[in-house]
Design a protein around this motif. Structure first.
Motif, PDB file in Angstrom:
ATOM      1  N   ASP A  53     -35.629  26.886  18.342  1.00 26.28           N
ATOM      2  CA  ASP A  53     -35.877  27.158  16.818  1.00 26.28           C
ATOM      3  C   ASP A  53     -35.529  26.005  15.895  1.00 26.28           C
ATOM      4  N   ASN A  54     -34.736  24.932  16.324  1.00 29.17           N
ATOM      5  CA  ASN A  54     -34.239  24.206  15.511  1.00 29.17           C
ATOM      6  C   ASN A  54     -35.008  22.776  15.900  1.00 29.17           C
ATOM      7  N   GLY A  55     -36.176  22.965  16.722  1.00 32.14           N
ATOM      8  CA  GLY A  55     -36.856  21.772  16.990  1.00 32.14           C
ATOM      9  C   GLY A  55     -36.388  20.961  18.087  1.00 32.14           C
ATOM     10  N   TYR A  56     -35.195  20.974  18.896  1.00 37.58           N
ATOM     11  CA  TYR A  56     -35.024  20.221  19.944  1.00 37.58           C
ATOM     12  C   TYR A  56     -35.920  20.591  21.322  1.00 37.58           C
ATOM     13  N   SER A  57     -36.281  19.517  21.924  1.00 36.83           N
ATOM     14  CA  SER A  57     -37.102  19.864  23.059  1.00 36.83           C
ATOM     15  C   SER A  57     -36.101  20.423  24.079  1.00 36.83           C
ATOM     16  N   LYS A  70     -26.603  20.038  15.647  1.00 35.23           N
ATOM     17  CA  LYS A  70     -26.986  19.800  14.487  1.00 35.23           C
ATOM     18  C   LYS A  70     -26.551  19.368  13.376  1.00 35.23           C
TER      19      LYS A  70
END
Ligand code: FAD
Length: 369
Positions: free
Chosen positions: A24-28, A303
């Protein structure tokens, strides 16, 4: 080589929530699970009891609930019974865990199930993970692989003290819904206590689900002399014998529960989440919500430290956030547990208080003193 920002080992509640929040936070994100999950998940020894607030918070479908619970009956083997009201649910862990795993994949995390992590080593700028099938590389590792955590073992992290480990035995018994409703009540779980005559530090339980009863027993591991015989003593209690009359055994499984925090929860971009870090209530054995919360907190830590460019603060930020959100209370409960299980008189005092108060309130307000 499959390269990711974050690799999560284990797709239990801790791992799946970490994978979801990371994606959800854009991390692969990739999460690796040794069990095959395509056929609706896999069996896990667990009572599966949880507060109704958690069911609502994650919008867990009612048709996936094993039973809605309204009360907790606390039986002391001396014959004294206590009763605690409160809405909750019991769930089957294969269904519950699969629900969370699906949330993570829907958010974009890549699930590698039926793939056991076999090795992990530190390499330049991260870690290299080997499974039976493939190799992966990641900057951050979330160790969410349960109490025995192969990840943390391979990285030489210290294990729990023996006083902080509970040995449990679970039997899943087939019976009928009407018989459960008649004997146990349609919305009640039953816990059994007795230091001198049943279990020195721990308790046993009957958790009704749809047409099955989860029968469980747990005792501090260094106090167990003969687990089968001790389990049998519980089985022979008149109430238990009656409840299990005409039932048939479906599954038998021993498992460990950690009830004290692991000596280390973070090192060099590796986070211990859930049972691997010992994030379980030492009095009740409840661990599902803490696994989920710690998975979320680990990713929030990454994050916020990245945003502030303070990667040197990953460990302290993680531990402080855990303490603030729930770990300080679990640590206080670990101290209180020794007082509660000192003798039957102290135990009954706790059970009497537990009827009216939350366990955290009893501990934090020092009502036992
Ligand atoms: C008998 C019993 C009863 C319980 N009852 C309750 C209850 O009623 N309510 C409650 O809240 N809690 C209960 N608990 C505690 C709860 O089960 C745990 O706290 C919870 O499952 C922790 O979640 P987790 O994600 O940290 O670990 P787990 O659920 O243990 O998940 C770890 C995952 O890692 C995977 N894994 C392990 N090794 C590898 C590897 N090498 N490679 C890849 N994957 C790997 C495993 O297959 C597993 O899916 C109970 C526990 C027991 C043993």
């Amino acid at each position: 080589m499959n390269e990711f920002d974050i690799v999560v080992i284990g797709a239990g509640p801790g791992g799946s929530i970490a994978a979801k929040v990371a994606a959800d936070n854009g991390y692969s994100t990739c999460f690796i699970e040794k069990e095959k999950l395509d056929n609706g998940g896999r069996y896990k020894a667990c009572g599966g009891a949880m507060a109704w607030e958690l069911i609502e918070e994650i919008d867990y479908p009612e048709d996936k609930i094993g039973r809605v619970i309204e009360s907790l009956e606390l039986h002391h083997v001396d014959g004294e019974d206590f009763s605690k009201k409160g809405k909750g649910a019991v769930v089957w862990r294969d269904i519950f865990d699969k629900f969370l795993t699906d949330l993570a994949t829907e958010s974009g995390a890549i699930l590698k199930d039926d793939e056991q992590m076999m090795n992990i080593k530190k390499v330049k700028a991260g870690y290299q993970i080997s499974t039976r099938k493939d190799e992966y590389k990641a900057k951050y590792i979330i160790a969410a692989d349960g109490v025995s955590s192969p990840t943390l073992k391979l990285l030489d992290w210290p294990f729990f003290k023996s006083q902080d480990v509970i040995l449990t035995i679970t039997k899943e018994m087939n019976t009928s819904k009407s018989y459960i409703d008649k004997i146990l009540g349609s919305d009640t779980v039953h816990l059994f206590f007795g230091i001198k005559d049943l279990i020195p530090v721990g308790y046993a339980w009957l958790f009704p689900k749809t047409d099955k009863i989860t029968v469980g027993w747990g005792n501090q591991i260094d106090l167990v002399k003969n687990s089968r015989k001790e389990f049998e003593k519980f089985w022979m209690l008149p109430f238990v014998k009656e409840a299990l009359k005409n039932s048939t055994l479906e599954i038998f499984k021993p498992h460990l529960i950690p009830v004290g925090v692991r000596p280390k929860l973070y090192e060099e971009n590796v986070f211990a989440v859930g049972d691997s870090g010992g994030m379980v209530d030492p009095i009740s054995g409840k661990g599902i919500p803490y696994a989920m919360m710690s998975g979320q907190i680990a990713i929030e830590t990454i994050k916020s430290c990245e945003k502030k460019d303070r990667l040197d603060k990953l460990g302290t930020t993680y531990e402080k956030s855990l303490d603030r959100r729930f770990l300080n209370i679990l640590k206080a409960k670990r101290i209180a547990r020794d007082k509660i299980f000192k003798d039957d008189e102290s135990l009954k005092k706790f059970l009497r208080l537990w009827e009216k108060h939350r366990a955290s309130e009893i501990v934090m307000k020092k009502l036992l003193d």
